[in-house]
Design an enzyme around this catalytic site. Sequence first.
Site, short mmCIF file in Angstrom:
data_model
loop_
_atom_site.label_atom_id
_atom_site.label_comp_id
_atom_site.label_asym_id
_atom_site.label_seq_id
_atom_site.Cartn_x
_atom_site.Cartn_y
_atom_site.Cartn_z
N ASN A 31 -11.06 67.91 -41.31
CA ASN A 31 -12.03 66.96 -41.84
C ASN A 31 -12.27 67.21 -43.33
OD1 ASN A 31 -12.85 65.10 -39.87
ND2 ASN A 31 -14.02 66.68 -38.79
N CYS A 46 -7.73 61.90 -35.57
CA CYS A 46 -9.12 62.29 -35.30
C CYS A 46 -9.36 62.19 -33.80
CB CYS A 46 -10.07 61.37 -36.06
SG CYS A 46 -11.82 61.71 -35.73
N ASP A 47 -10.08 63.18 -33.26
CA ASP A 47 -10.32 63.16 -31.82
C ASP A 47 -11.60 62.42 -31.42
OD1 ASP A 47 -12.19 64.94 -32.77
OD2 ASP A 47 -11.80 66.49 -31.27
N ARG A 59 -27.02 70.86 -38.20
CA ARG A 59 -25.91 70.97 -37.25
C ARG A 59 -25.06 72.22 -37.52
NH1 ARG A 59 -23.80 70.64 -32.45
NH2 ARG A 59 -21.57 70.30 -32.47
N ARG A 100 -20.52 74.28 -45.02
CA ARG A 100 -20.99 73.11 -44.27
C ARG A 100 -22.52 73.06 -44.31
NH1 ARG A 100 -19.75 71.18 -37.99
NH2 ARG A 100 -21.35 69.56 -37.95
N TYR A 131 -20.31 57.42 -35.55
CA TYR A 131 -20.67 57.85 -36.91
C TYR A 131 -21.30 56.72 -37.74
CZ TYR A 131 -18.48 62.44 -36.47
OH TYR A 131 -18.18 63.72 -36.09
N HIS A 133 -14.04 57.56 -38.73
CA HIS A 133 -15.49 57.68 -38.50
C HIS A 133 -16.23 56.42 -38.94
CE1 HIS A 133 -15.62 62.41 -38.33
NE2 HIS A 133 -14.87 61.85 -37.38
#
Length: 441
Positions: free
Chosen positions: A147, A169-170, A284, A93, A264, A200
């Site tokens: 994701n 998706c939450d 992040r 990531r 998003y 998103h």
Amino acid sequence: MKQFTITIAGGGSTFTPGIVLMLLDNQEKFPIKEIKFYDNDEARQATIAGATEVILQEKAPNIKLTATTDPETAFSNTDFVMAHIRTGKYAMREQDEKIPLKHGVVGQETCGPGGIAYGMRSIGDVLELVDYMDKYSPDAWFLNYSNPAAIVAEATRKLRPHSNILNICDMPIGIEELMADAIGLSSRKEMEVDYFGLNHFGWWTGIRDKAGNDLLPQIREHVSKYGYVTDNESLQHSDASWNSTFAKAKDVQALDPETVPNTYLKYYFYPDHEVAKSDASYTRANEVMDGREKFIFGECQKIIDSQTAKDSELHIDEHASYIVDLARAIAYNTKERMLLIVENNGAISNFDATAMVEVPCIVGSKGPEPLTQGEIPRFHKGLMEQQVTVEKLVVEAFEYGSYQKLWQALTVSKIVPSAKVAKDILDDLLEVNKPYWPELT
């Protein structure tokens, strides 16, 4: 009442303890016989499982826990697979975020080049999990919240069309909790919403209370002034990056004041702003590794060492209760209304029938029945067509091992300024992703 067996694919995830606590909190509504953890990182999973064993002994000693790296053990005789995996973990990531930033482009885990790179890693592993379920428990349901959900959903639609898969998706759930709090409701469950978009990448177009009263004007007014920031600190994230995201919704909404947006969208509408405020040396991913990652594994180790969870700071992920709602809807045919990522098939009448769109659905034992949202305006349609093209090209790049299609996907992305920048980013991403991506020619 039947007791269910749940397989959590991604047993070593930092989200697993919160999901287990949430499942335990809902035992009256959704009784569980066994929880199985499956992960390809045995050591990482062992820490989460060790703490979970103690939690179960104290809260629900009747529930059996199995932690395994063996697919047959994990996927046999299960009712639901809850999948939240991260191929390459946070180290990859970090690459997804820092490589685009090096080229002056947004670095984000699900949007733009970072999301494309992550998608290319995720597709194969998610399909592998689906295949295990189909082989060992063909009647089970695969609840995917790995994701980048949009790309994974397109891959499962195209490459595993006959499997029992729901992509969820939450993020909308979390935003709806903020909306509810902003206008004085105790829960998002007091609201009924209309929504359309891609994962998103969507907009709320209608929000009512259970009596049918229109709540959207109040919520729109709040968002136009404050974004999704509320006075309730428990609903806000402790990380500065998230709080700026909630505030930025105010500027996103300005483009279409009649609706309220998914947070998003800021990456697509204000990429220059996002790049300017980013720290290319501390993204992040670093926040998460230094924050949630250390906290969750530290708490789990404390539980193992003390053999009690009584003083633990691990907590239920409240908005993750949608996972229980979804499983219950399938198990008990509750006909719950939920936002899901489903094949369009006319739900949005003037949009690609094969696009994986995020819309309200009625969920029962046969799965989701999408609710028709009608025609959407040109502004949203144009943006969505560009983004769904990216998602479809990524899946085709994975399927055919095509460098060309992946370059095209990056070039089409609204976040990337030119084909040259797209190629430069792709070549850098390709270098670090060689262990994870299919070979590209």
